[in-house]
Write an enzyme that holds these catalytic residues in place. Structure first.
Site, PDB file in Angstrom:
ATOM      1  N   HIS A 107      -4.140  -8.401  -2.087  1.00  0.00           N
ATOM      2  CA  HIS A 107      -5.148  -7.968  -1.119  1.00  0.00           C
ATOM      3  C   HIS A 107      -6.468  -7.948  -1.881  1.00  0.00           C
ATOM      4  O   HIS A 107      -6.479  -7.658  -3.087  1.00  0.00           O
ATOM      5  CB  HIS A 107      -4.915  -6.539  -0.627  1.00  0.00           C
ATOM      6  N   ASP A 110      -6.760  -5.010  -4.071  1.00  0.00           N
ATOM      7  CA  ASP A 110      -5.882  -4.891  -5.249  1.00  0.00           C
ATOM      8  C   ASP A 110      -6.641  -5.399  -6.463  1.00  0.00           C
ATOM      9  O   ASP A 110      -6.472  -4.903  -7.575  1.00  0.00           O
ATOM     10  CB  ASP A 110      -4.625  -5.754  -5.123  1.00  0.00           C
TER      11      ASP A 110
HETATM   12  C1  XLS Z   1       3.534  -3.515   4.351  1.00  0.00           C
HETATM   13  C2  XLS Z   1       3.384  -4.946   4.200  1.00  0.00           C
HETATM   14  C3  XLS Z   1       2.252  -5.381   3.267  1.00  0.00           C
HETATM   15  C4  XLS Z   1       1.926  -6.828   3.469  1.00  0.00           C
HETATM   16  C5  XLS Z   1       0.606  -7.257   2.931  1.00  0.00           C
HETATM   17  O1  XLS Z   1       4.539  -3.019   4.843  1.00  0.00           O
HETATM   18  O2  XLS Z   1       4.604  -5.482   3.788  1.00  0.00           O
HETATM   19  O3  XLS Z   1       2.578  -5.104   1.948  1.00  0.00           O
HETATM   20  O4  XLS Z   1       2.901  -7.647   2.909  1.00  0.00           O
HETATM   21  O5  XLS Z   1      -0.448  -6.589   3.516  1.00  0.00           O
END
Ligand code: XLS
Ligand code: NI
Ligand code: NI
Length: 443
Positions: A107, A110
């Site tokens: 993200h 991140d």
């Molecule tokens: C949350 C999601 C998230 C997505 C990315 O439950 O899995 O981690 O994969 O935003």
């Protein structure tokens, strides 16, 4: 893949993780994942395109709703956000290259901490993207997909694209545009939308029709912007039925496929399916994968598993072999993933506080998939599975079954055949025989 170590070595106890084969007792070695081994006509590495999730591996310190994190990352200690971002990226590339994983996912937030203004966050992101580019070139590791975190900050408490306040939607657009730019700059194979708070907590105050139309508008704008700016990868939607909202619009694969088709997005978007999200939707992961594959939309996977005794997204590392065999059967029959790969959207437990635990976790996950792939391939080639399945439908290969399939019969014509044939003979589904076949080939 050359190991990249920055100014500090963050994982000094681990070297490049070798493949040692099924008889190995070395904890930090692969027993089944052998990147170059060819299975079903393709190298293992190319079947899976494994990715490390930046958020779990390098940001998630183990906090849960009842307590703070338990792990303090050595790469999170510098005084400035810019330096922390670089240190974290050094740690990430050291981890990725030692593990020999070809991809990573992130993200926007991140990579960098959010600044006080959009301009500040943007400048930080551009700086770290330039650094990531150098690291990618030096190592050969690549970006599987990027995404924007449009769910953590309090401003997104009522959603991002589906927020009832147009100012929030505009703010989200600014973040989205930068995240797409970062993905393009790094040659990302995909761009993911997980609708973290795109849903509702009560219908009393929610105009679902308007909100879902806003979501479609937002996705359309993203698609148009990406395509106009050279993004050739796959756009992906990651279904999840709930959590954090009570109900999320991207409930499951079938819901998302209907949504994409209704809004003219089916040519550019595919699905990124996550095992634990399937569980929360009351489906098996292989069900979600099959629904996507049937629609030609099996794009990418977020690999993890839930806990059958807990009703939330526990994001554990995938170690369930029989479940993964069933998933790999769908994957092989579908001819592989379209555009994406397998991202470990999984985290070590809160009590797993050594940095080494992250290596054990990924090695176990990769070995599970590798072993399952070999078993699934063996089942498809060296067992009666495919023939038995085809035989179930043999009555549609000729005669009135074939005519029905081809659309050559009216209801009257088919009914007349039914009248003539009378009560059909009973045919067993033989489910247990199929289940035994799977067990027989797990070796
Ligand atoms: C949350 C999601 C998230 C997505 C990315 O439950 O899995 O981690 O994969 O935003
Ligand atoms: Ni996910
Ligand atoms: Ni998830």
């Amino acid at each position: 893949m050359p190991v990249l170590i920055g100014d500090t070595e963050y994982f000094p106890d681990v070297g490049p993780v070798p493949y040692e084969g099924p008889d190995s007792d070395t904890p930090l070695a692969f027993k089944h994942y052998d990147a170059d081994r060819v299975v079903a006509g393709r190298r293992m590495e190319d079947h899976f395109r494994f990715a490390v999730a930046y958020w779990h591996a390098f940001r998630q310190t183990g906090g849960d709703p009842f307590g703070p994190g338990t792990i303090s990352f050595p790469w999170d200690r510098a005084a400035t956000a810019e330096q922390r971002a670089r240190d974290r990226m050094d740690a990430a590339f050291e981890f990725i290259t030692k593990l020999g994983v070809p991809y990573y996912c992130f993200h926007d937030l991140d990579l960098v901490d959010e600044g006080d203004t959009r301009a500040e966050t943007r400048a930080r992101l551009r700086d770290i993207v330039a650094y990531a580019k150098e690291k990618q070139e030096a190592s050969g590791a690549r970006l599987l997909w990027g995404t924007a975190n449009l769910f953590s900050h309090p401003r997104y408490m009522n959603g991002a694209a589906t927020n009832p306040d147009a100012d929030v939607v505009a703010f989200a657009a600014s973040q989205l545009k930068d995240a797409i730019d970062a993905t393009i700059a790094l040659g990302g194979r995909g761009y993911v939308f997980w609708g973290g708070r795109e849903g509702y907590t009560t219908l009393l105050h929610t105009d679902t029709k308007r909100e879902t139309e806003h979501l479609a508008r937002f996705l359309t704008m993203a698609r148009d912007y990406g395509r106009a700016n050279g993004f050739e990868g796959v756009f992906l939607i990651e279904p999840k039925p709930m959590e954090p909202t009570k109900h999320q619009y991207d409930y499951d694969a079938a819901t998302v496929i209907g949504f994409l088709e209704r809004h003219g997005l089916a040519d550019d978007f595919k699905l990124n399916l996550e095992t634990n999200h399937a569980t929360l939707a009351g489906h098996a992961m292989e069900h979600e994968m099959q629904v996507a594959a049937d629609a030609g939309m099996l794009g990418s996977l977020d690999a993890n598993r839930g806990d059958p005794h807990n009703g939330w997204d526990t994001d554990q590392f995938p170690t369930d072999l029989t479940e993964t065999v069933r998933m790999m059967l769908v994957l092989l029959r579908a001819g592989g993933l379209q555009g994406g790969g397998i991202n470990f959207d999984a985290k070590v437990r809160r009590t797993s506080t050594d940095l080494l635990d992250r290596f054990h976790a990924h090695i176990g996950g990769m070995d599970t998939f590798a072993r399952a792939l070999v078993i699934a391939d063996d089942l498809l080639r060296n067992s009666d599975l495919e023939a038995m399945r085809a035989a179930r439908y043999a009555s549609f290969d000729a005669g009135h079954g074939a005519a029905f399939e081809a659309g050559d019969l009216t209801l009257e014509a088919l009914a007349e055949i039914g009248d003539r044939l009378g009560e059909p003979a009973q045919t067993s589904g033989r489910q247990e025989r199929y289940e035994n076949l799977i067990l027989q080939h797990i070796r």
